[in-house]
Design a protein around this motif. Structure first.
Motif, PDB file in Angstrom:
ATOM      1  N   PHE A 166      32.554  62.258  26.339  1.00  0.00           N
ATOM      2  CA  PHE A 166      31.901  63.124  25.387  1.00  0.00           C
ATOM      3  C   PHE A 166      30.331  64.066  25.131  1.00  0.00           C
ATOM      4  O   PHE A 166      30.386  65.073  24.747  1.00  0.00           O
ATOM      5  N   ARG A 167      30.396  62.196  24.882  1.00  0.00           N
ATOM      6  CA  ARG A 167      28.917  62.561  25.101  1.00  0.00           C
ATOM      7  C   ARG A 167      28.283  62.575  25.986  1.00  0.00           C
ATOM      8  O   ARG A 167      27.011  63.337  25.888  1.00  0.00           O
ATOM      9  N   ARG A 168      28.211  61.671  27.091  1.00  0.00           N
ATOM     10  CA  ARG A 168      27.244  62.036  28.092  1.00  0.00           C
ATOM     11  C   ARG A 168      27.642  62.987  29.082  1.00  0.00           C
ATOM     12  O   ARG A 168      26.972  63.411  30.485  1.00  0.00           O
ATOM     13  N   TYR A 169      28.995  62.816  29.542  1.00  0.00           N
ATOM     14  CA  TYR A 169      29.465  63.581  30.660  1.00  0.00           C
ATOM     15  C   TYR A 169      30.904  65.320  30.938  1.00  0.00           C
ATOM     16  O   TYR A 169      30.753  65.776  31.224  1.00  0.00           O
ATOM     17  N   ALA A 170      30.692  65.709  29.453  1.00  0.00           N
ATOM     18  CA  ALA A 170      31.438  66.921  29.046  1.00  0.00           C
ATOM     19  C   ALA A 170      30.977  67.646  29.666  1.00  0.00           C
ATOM     20  O   ALA A 170      29.182  67.960  29.223  1.00  0.00           O
ATOM     21  N   PRO A 171      31.163  68.744  30.379  1.00  0.00           N
ATOM     22  CA  PRO A 171      29.834  69.789  30.975  1.00  0.00           C
ATOM     23  C   PRO A 171      29.583  71.065  29.666  1.00  0.00           C
ATOM     24  O   PRO A 171      28.771  71.542  29.778  1.00  0.00           O
ATOM     25  N   ARG A 184      25.509  54.486  24.005  1.00  0.00           N
ATOM     26  CA  ARG A 184      26.065  55.175  25.047  1.00  0.00           C
ATOM     27  C   ARG A 184      27.145  56.315  24.213  1.00  0.00           C
ATOM     28  O   ARG A 184      27.491  57.505  24.235  1.00  0.00           O
ATOM     29  N   GLN A 185      28.064  54.910  23.122  1.00  0.00           N
ATOM     30  CA  GLN A 185      28.993  55.540  22.233  1.00  0.00           C
ATOM     31  C   GLN A 185      28.872  55.786  20.682  1.00  0.00           C
ATOM     32  O   GLN A 185      29.220  56.694  20.501  1.00  0.00           O
ATOM     33  N   TYR A 214      35.654  60.682  17.919  1.00  0.00           N
ATOM     34  CA  TYR A 214      35.865  59.306  19.291  1.00  0.00           C
ATOM     35  C   TYR A 214      35.113  58.926  18.904  1.00  0.00           C
ATOM     36  O   TYR A 214      34.871  57.717  18.782  1.00  0.00           O
ATOM     37  N   THR A 215      33.318  59.563  17.955  1.00  0.00           N
ATOM     38  CA  THR A 215      32.561  59.173  18.025  1.00  0.00           C
ATOM     39  C   THR A 215      32.755  58.051  16.463  1.00  0.00           C
ATOM     40  O   THR A 215      32.378  57.033  16.392  1.00  0.00           O
TER      41      THR A 215
END
Length: 246
Positions: free
Chosen positions: A135-140, A191-192, A150-151
């Motif tokens: 969700f931090r890097r890949y969600a559109p 990244r998290q 999640y974080t």
């Protein structure tokens, strides 16, 4: 699958055994098994499975890993001298621990402690950290609720590890497959959305494990195709993020 292998052999007293084949992609789950194989000194070959191209869905790979996920191993020298396939990273770690007698204690009380933290990683740290990265890097689109959910949960889990490591060098006392299972996820803390400086005992643990020669070798394995994956490519995203039952 295109077969492109790197041969890795280290002295272990098992040098005459046929090498284990590691079906691999450079992810935290893949790193678990490359670390364990290096730590145990087992001969092995790396067989990259390009998950961005859907190689994990080929009949050949599904015969080894029916959940269409890496890692998986094929050990030609399995129980009774017969080949065995093993999928799921936790099961592979336990299998290799039993096979070699390393990093997975035979004493039941000690083994329970290892299993607790291994399954803690499998059911908690891995899935939550994976969702945080997604969700931090890949969600559109940015979804504040998902980002916070999640974080924050990864932050809580890091706090659990930090408290555990305040009085222990490693998660189950001695270095074990529980630590091997967790270190690759902690490697991606930034990244998290996490700052390891806030968790001094966890940071000490991470630096200790990262400095181990076997871990350095495992993290140094390069799969050239992985560095060329474009996650913004709609075809790649469809393979990685949009799968349903087949």
């Amino acid at each position: 699958m295109k077969r492109a292998v790197k041969r890795r052999t280290k002295s272990s007293g098992r040098r005459h055994e046929a090498p284990i084949t590691l079906y691999y992609w450079p992810t935290p789950n893949g790193w678990k098994i490359s670390i364990m194989l290096e730590e145990c000194g087992l001969p092995y070959v790396v067989h990259p499975v390009d998950i961005s191209k859907g190689e994990q869905f080929t009949p050949r790979f599904l015969a080894i890993s029916p959940n269409n996920r890496i890692p998986a191993v094929v050990d030609p020298s399995g129980p009774g001298g017969r080949p065995i396939t093993v999928f799921e990273s936790g099961a592979i770690l336990q299998y290799l621990g039993r096979k070699t007698g390393k990093f997975y204690p035979p004493n039941e009380r000690a083994r329970v402690a290892v299993d607790e933290w291994l399954f803690w990683q499998m059911g908690g740290l891995g899935p939550m950290a994976g969702q945080a990265v997604h969700f931090r890097r890949y969600a559109p689109e940015q979804m504040p609720y998902a980002l916070a959910r999640y974080t924050d949960e990864v932050n809580r889990l890091y706090g659990v590890m930090n408290a555990r490591l305040a009085k222990r060098e490693f998660l189950a006392g001695r270095y074990s497959i529980a630590d091997i299972a967790c270190v690759g996820w902690v490697r991606l803390a930034e990244r998290q959305g996490q700052d390891l400086a806030q968790f001094p005992h966890l940071l000490r643990w991470f630096e200790t494990i990262r400095a181990r020669p076997a871990v350095k070798r495992a993290f140094a394995i390069r799969v050239e195709a992985a560095s060329k994956v474009d996650v913004n490519d709609p075809k790649v995203r469809a393979v990685l993020f949009s799968q349903r039952a087949r």
